[in-house]
Design a protein around this motif. Sequence first.
Motif, PDB file in Angstrom:
ATOM      1  N   ASP A 187      -2.409  63.587  -7.002  1.00 37.64           N
ATOM      2  CA  ASP A 187      -2.117  63.535  -8.312  1.00 37.64           C
ATOM      3  C   ASP A 187      -3.084  62.648  -9.120  1.00 37.64           C
ATOM      4  O   ASP A 187      -2.935  62.426 -10.376  1.00 37.64           O
ATOM      5  CB  ASP A 187      -0.795  62.807  -8.225  1.00 37.64           C
ATOM      6  CG  ASP A 187       0.403  63.596  -7.534  1.00 37.64           C
ATOM      7  OD1 ASP A 187       0.297  64.670  -7.726  1.00 37.64           O
ATOM      8  OD2 ASP A 187       1.114  63.008  -6.913  1.00 37.64           O
ATOM      9  N   ASP A 188      -4.110  62.025  -8.478  1.00 37.84           N
ATOM     10  CA  ASP A 188      -4.912  61.171  -9.193  1.00 37.84           C
ATOM     11  C   ASP A 188      -6.172  61.764  -9.626  1.00 37.84           C
ATOM     12  O   ASP A 188      -6.326  62.909  -9.607  1.00 37.84           O
ATOM     13  CB  ASP A 188      -5.422  60.026  -8.256  1.00 37.84           C
ATOM     14  CG  ASP A 188      -4.191  59.341  -7.570  1.00 37.84           C
ATOM     15  OD1 ASP A 188      -3.304  59.175  -8.181  1.00 37.84           O
ATOM     16  OD2 ASP A 188      -4.407  58.681  -6.408  1.00 37.84           O
ATOM     17  N   MET A 189      -7.040  60.951 -10.345  1.00 39.76           N
ATOM     18  CA  MET A 189      -8.301  61.710 -11.064  1.00 39.76           C
ATOM     19  C   MET A 189      -9.306  60.860 -10.722  1.00 39.76           C
ATOM     20  O   MET A 189      -9.682  59.840 -10.709  1.00 39.76           O
ATOM     21  CB  MET A 189      -8.132  61.700 -12.514  1.00 39.76           C
ATOM     22  CG  MET A 189      -6.949  62.555 -13.176  1.00 39.76           C
ATOM     23  SD  MET A 189      -6.735  62.636 -14.930  1.00 39.76           S
ATOM     24  CE  MET A 189      -8.565  63.256 -15.510  1.00 39.76           C
ATOM     25  N   PHE A 242       2.915  46.270  -9.150  1.00 37.44           N
ATOM     26  CA  PHE A 242       3.676  47.173 -10.103  1.00 37.44           C
ATOM     27  C   PHE A 242       3.546  48.582  -9.967  1.00 37.44           C
ATOM     28  O   PHE A 242       4.307  49.324 -10.311  1.00 37.44           O
ATOM     29  CB  PHE A 242       3.367  46.846 -11.462  1.00 37.44           C
ATOM     30  CG  PHE A 242       1.750  46.558 -11.707  1.00 37.44           C
ATOM     31  CD1 PHE A 242       1.272  47.647 -11.964  1.00 37.44           C
ATOM     32  CD2 PHE A 242       0.998  45.541 -11.721  1.00 37.44           C
ATOM     33  CE1 PHE A 242      -0.156  47.892 -12.119  1.00 37.44           C
ATOM     34  CE2 PHE A 242      -0.205  45.291 -12.149  1.00 37.44           C
ATOM     35  CZ  PHE A 242      -1.015  46.344 -12.439  1.00 37.44           C
ATOM     36  N   SER A 243       2.457  48.990  -9.025  1.00 36.34           N
ATOM     37  CA  SER A 243       2.278  50.420  -8.961  1.00 36.34           C
ATOM     38  C   SER A 243       2.985  50.939  -7.824  1.00 36.34           C
ATOM     39  O   SER A 243       3.023  52.142  -7.430  1.00 36.34           O
ATOM     40  CB  SER A 243       0.769  50.732  -8.833  1.00 36.34           C
ATOM     41  OG  SER A 243       0.258  50.336  -7.697  1.00 36.34           O
ATOM     42  N   TYR A 294     -12.124  55.790 -10.623  1.00 37.65           N
ATOM     43  CA  TYR A 294     -10.846  56.388 -10.188  1.00 37.65           C
ATOM     44  C   TYR A 294      -9.371  56.204 -10.695  1.00 37.65           C
ATOM     45  O   TYR A 294      -9.299  54.772 -11.027  1.00 37.65           O
ATOM     46  CB  TYR A 294     -10.442  56.051  -8.417  1.00 37.65           C
ATOM     47  CG  TYR A 294      -9.521  57.086  -7.712  1.00 37.65           C
ATOM     48  CD1 TYR A 294     -10.139  58.183  -7.486  1.00 37.65           C
ATOM     49  CD2 TYR A 294      -8.439  56.501  -7.394  1.00 37.65           C
ATOM     50  CE1 TYR A 294      -9.113  59.265  -6.945  1.00 37.65           C
ATOM     51  CE2 TYR A 294      -7.457  57.334  -6.571  1.00 37.65           C
ATOM     52  CZ  TYR A 294      -7.861  58.539  -6.395  1.00 37.65           C
ATOM     53  OH  TYR A 294      -6.781  59.722  -5.654  1.00 37.65           O
ATOM     54  N   HIS A 295      -8.598  57.082 -11.077  1.00 34.00           N
ATOM     55  CA  HIS A 295      -7.554  56.709 -11.858  1.00 34.00           C
ATOM     56  C   HIS A 295      -6.238  57.013 -11.350  1.00 34.00           C
ATOM     57  O   HIS A 295      -6.199  58.219 -10.927  1.00 34.00           O
ATOM     58  CB  HIS A 295      -7.663  57.620 -13.185  1.00 34.00           C
ATOM     59  CG  HIS A 295      -9.034  57.456 -13.874  1.00 34.00           C
ATOM     60  ND1 HIS A 295      -9.772  56.257 -14.147  1.00 34.00           N
ATOM     61  CD2 HIS A 295      -9.948  58.429 -14.112  1.00 34.00           C
ATOM     62  CE1 HIS A 295     -10.864  56.280 -14.572  1.00 34.00           C
ATOM     63  NE2 HIS A 295     -11.046  57.759 -14.793  1.00 34.00           N
ATOM     64  N   VAL A 296      -5.522  55.988 -10.837  1.00 34.51           N
ATOM     65  CA  VAL A 296      -4.215  56.195 -10.088  1.00 34.51           C
ATOM     66  C   VAL A 296      -3.050  56.618 -10.658  1.00 34.51           C
ATOM     67  O   VAL A 296      -2.710  55.667 -11.842  1.00 34.51           O
ATOM     68  CB  VAL A 296      -4.057  55.127  -8.926  1.00 34.51           C
ATOM     69  CG1 VAL A 296      -3.007  55.117  -8.209  1.00 34.51           C
ATOM     70  CG2 VAL A 296      -5.574  54.809  -8.315  1.00 34.51           C
ATOM     71  N   SER A 304      -1.645  57.056 -17.079  1.00 37.32           N
ATOM     72  CA  SER A 304      -0.340  57.561 -17.427  1.00 37.32           C
ATOM     73  C   SER A 304       0.012  58.911 -17.556  1.00 37.32           C
ATOM     74  O   SER A 304      -0.885  59.713 -17.287  1.00 37.32           O
ATOM     75  CB  SER A 304       0.151  56.982 -18.827  1.00 37.32           C
ATOM     76  OG  SER A 304      -0.622  57.534 -19.852  1.00 37.32           O
ATOM     77  N   ASP A 305       1.217  59.353 -17.562  1.00 34.66           N
ATOM     78  CA  ASP A 305       1.497  60.942 -17.683  1.00 34.66           C
ATOM     79  C   ASP A 305       0.722  61.603 -18.790  1.00 34.66           C
ATOM     80  O   ASP A 305       0.494  62.744 -18.716  1.00 34.66           O
ATOM     81  CB  ASP A 305       2.836  61.040 -17.816  1.00 34.66           C
ATOM     82  CG  ASP A 305       3.853  60.800 -16.628  1.00 34.66           C
ATOM     83  OD1 ASP A 305       3.047  60.697 -15.408  1.00 34.66           O
ATOM     84  OD2 ASP A 305       4.837  60.284 -16.590  1.00 34.66           O
TER      85      ASP A 305
END
Length: 488
Positions: free
Chosen positions: A34-36, A183-184, A142-144, A66-67
């Motif tokens: 799901d990440d980028m 928070f994640s 990396y973007h989670v 975010s979405d």
Amino acid sequence: MDILSIKDDRIKLIEPHDLNCAVLNDYVGFTRQDDMLHPDALSWMSCAIHCRPSAAIIYADEDQISDSNARMNPDFKPDWSPDFFRSAGYIGPFAVLRKHVILEAHLWDAIDRGLMGSQLIFHAVEEVLDAKCIVHVPQVLYHVRCLPQLQRLGAIQRATSALQAHLDRVFPGALAQHHGEDFSGQPWFRVRYPMPASMPLVSVIIPTRNAKSLVEQCIQSLVEKTTYKNYEIILVDNGSDDPESLQYFESLNGLPNITVVRDDGEFNYSKLNNDAVVKARGYYIVLMNNDIEIIHDDWLDEMISLGSRPGTGVVGAKLLYPDGRVQHAGVIAGLGGVAGHIHRYLESDQAGYQGRAVLTHNLLVVTAACLLVRRSIYESVRGLNDVDLKVAFNDVDFCLRVHQAGYMNVWTPFAKLIHHESATRGLDDHPVKKARFLRECDFMHKTYDDLLKNDPFYNKNCTLNDESFHRSMPTRFSSVAFIDQLSA
């Protein structure tokens, strides 16, 4: 996925049990579905491999997405910190591993069992004997995406099991305990390490001049609230002349585990402690200020359990002001000039940046207001510098020399004490004191210029101008300097 593999022959769809024969390259990168990845991610990984051919594990900074693909909450990580990794799995879901490490750690089998991200890295780090082979790229690559709430419980259970299995392999008897999450949804842990079987003697060294009320509070709280009983106290009386203090110190001399040593020389904090260590009998040395107050009975157990591990150097404690706010949660080299405390003035239960105010992690420096170290290490680095650093920065210098000797220093929030900071020494506002302070600053910069600019446990994207991990503008990161550092 089948459609993608048809369009691009670099994309292959395989089952986990086929990975061993399907992966032909020397390095393998792991991500979550799901990440980028940042467009430059693989370029930076390739650069790190080229500059550090021995690299076995490579990781980078990350942020959240975010979405709607908006980026937020950059996570600026430290260089390799084994204690922080066990506390927070901070390497994250994106890492590039050398194939031989994957094979030796049997990671394909672990993937087949459903492990991912940091859970896999537990296996990998056990195969890497040289910390220089674990490389951190301080760039957000990396973007989670945050885990949905329903997935978090399962993630916590898997992470706890993976951490406990790792501890069973490398620290038999250690126990992983869930300690919240960020928070994640990334879980945090406290690791309880076993105590030494022999319960060795600890020498607690407390220098003072007068200050009867502070010393009495310190010693009384230590005696009444310390569960670990095999200790001695060495009180170093540096020229006291207050009758009430002298009378109290004399009364202490008659107690079986307390020795009062008189030293009428000038105030030289380093020498006072060094001379006391010569007289001490303990396997462990605790340096303690006279304005420390014990508030939890297991503080010494926690510090000994960490300090007894192979490779551990200095162990620091969490110190609070009397009003409950944080006074010491670790020290960063170069912060504010020579060194500065992080997370100062936080409420005691606030997590701080990356949870580091409530999680055990490695640091270059901790304060000597309360630290523990094995006597053999203290002696091997020749103790505190009583020639160049008589008053200031002697603990910073000491910790840096322990680090240079190959040990990992560690700070724990689970040894929590009150520090009535500098209640007796006063400020360095006299011209002679100011001159001495400037000389000590100059010594530190000349001796440790590189470490003061490049604390490995403090990300170069963070500023050296305050204690709150704010972003450095402009960044202190230099790609040229980073490449030179990797190539060295």
